[in-house]
Scaffold this active site. Sequence first.
Site, short mmCIF file in Angstrom:
data_model
loop_
_atom_site.label_atom_id
_atom_site.label_comp_id
_atom_site.label_asym_id
_atom_site.label_seq_id
_atom_site.Cartn_x
_atom_site.Cartn_y
_atom_site.Cartn_z
N THR A 139 0.65 -1.32 0.11
CA THR A 139 0.04 -0.01 -0.27
C THR A 139 0.72 1.18 0.06
O THR A 139 2.03 1.12 0.59
CB THR A 139 -0.70 0.01 1.28
OG1 THR A 139 -1.38 1.60 1.44
CG2 THR A 139 -0.20 -0.44 2.44
N TYR A 166 -1.66 -0.61 10.92
CA TYR A 166 -1.70 -1.36 9.69
C TYR A 166 -0.63 -0.98 8.95
O TYR A 166 -0.04 -1.81 8.32
CB TYR A 166 -3.15 -0.81 9.13
CG TYR A 166 -3.17 -1.12 7.59
CD1 TYR A 166 -3.08 -2.47 7.20
CD2 TYR A 166 -3.27 0.03 6.76
CE1 TYR A 166 -2.99 -2.73 5.77
CE2 TYR A 166 -3.25 -0.24 5.32
CZ TYR A 166 -3.24 -1.46 5.02
OH TYR A 166 -3.26 -1.75 3.48
N LYS A 170 2.30 -3.20 7.20
CA LYS A 170 2.81 -3.59 5.77
C LYS A 170 4.17 -3.02 5.54
O LYS A 170 5.02 -3.81 4.74
CB LYS A 170 1.57 -2.60 4.99
CG LYS A 170 0.28 -3.11 4.86
CD LYS A 170 0.06 -4.79 4.44
CE LYS A 170 0.32 -4.76 2.86
NZ LYS A 170 0.20 -6.14 2.45
N ASN A 195 -5.60 4.03 -2.92
CA ASN A 195 -7.03 3.43 -2.57
C ASN A 195 -7.71 2.96 -3.81
O ASN A 195 -8.03 3.56 -4.59
CB ASN A 195 -7.76 4.66 -1.84
CG ASN A 195 -7.45 5.13 -0.56
OD1 ASN A 195 -6.11 5.39 -0.24
ND2 ASN A 195 -8.16 4.90 0.44
#
Length: 350
Positions: A139, A166, A170, A195
Amino acid sequence: MAATVAGFVILGPMRVLVTGGAGFIGSNFVLRARETRPDWTLTVIDSMTYAANRHSLAPVLSELGGDGSVRLVEGSVADAALVDGLVADHDVVVHFAAESHNDNSLDSPWPFVESNVVGTFTLLEAIRKHGKRLHHISTDEVYGDLELDDPERFTERTPVNPSSPYSATKAGADLLVRAWIRSFGIDATVSNCSNNYGPRQHVEKFIPRQITNILDGVKPKVYGSGLNVRDWIHVDDHNDAVIAILEQGRLGETYLIGADGERNNLDIVRMLLEIMGKPADWFDHVDDRPGHDLRYAIDSSKLRAETDWRPRYGDVRAGLEATVEWYAANRDWWEAAKVESERTYARLGR
Ligand code: DAU
């Protein structure tokens, strides 16, 4: 038949293991690969947590009346014995499996450490042992956030600076992959995407939460001022980029995936209200998310220079219209999850 995957020559049909393939992006990847790469053999491993839905794979699962072209194995990527056997039997692993919702990571961080860090480590050890090709999905949140007026966008050279449990897990997983590439010479690539939106996204996320609220006659809920900016990309564009990296990317490299879709949250809510025939001010402001990242923005020049990938959904509004139609036509897919998700939001006061 011989396939070439970024310099990796595979004899016979390519066997692809998709981790997290019953989740949002992973299931869309399976369906997209089925359509665009019919010669691939696809297996899904998914722990089938709340975020997975086997009905997302209905067209390819025989038990749900599909064509039976995909095998679904229920289990965790942190299960070393299971993962070892599956990796041994495949040529390529595309690693989507992750806990992915920021609000949940603020409420309960451990599952994020287990899936995202321990799971990726477990997979890397199997990849190293069996000499297989890995593509790791990540991400843009690993880079932290940008000011609203910052002319810069994230690039592959931006230092990692995660904000939430989170994104920290990652970033940890990405660093493990990079270390396994450098220290052990595994054949891997990494992508960091902005996103995603589109069909089959869990209703806890921003866009499907607001669409399903409106369908249920409930006002959309905007965190804080609503001025936070996200760089939206349709999930099919993301997955086409992943396929392009698998086939044309350079081993050992990281690629940022984005479609120049920067919009603030108020713009998105107003677009949805207009599409769904509601007044522009028909929404509530609710408490902000703690540590809420202000803005993400991706510079995907490297991906566009090194592959022939280009996004097909240039227009966020057209993509949102199709997404609204999907949620309106697939109530059975989301209604039970919506009840659970709104119960959690009520507890969190958002
Ligand atoms: O940037 C990529 C990331 O995008 C992915 O790595 C994450 O897995 C994914 O969840 C997403 O993270 P965000 O935190 O940006 O997504 P989320 O859908 O939770 O929220 C998008 C924006 O909308 C964010 O500014 C928070 C806001 N929001 C969210 C919800 C659920 C609202 O204003 N109201 C809401 O009800």
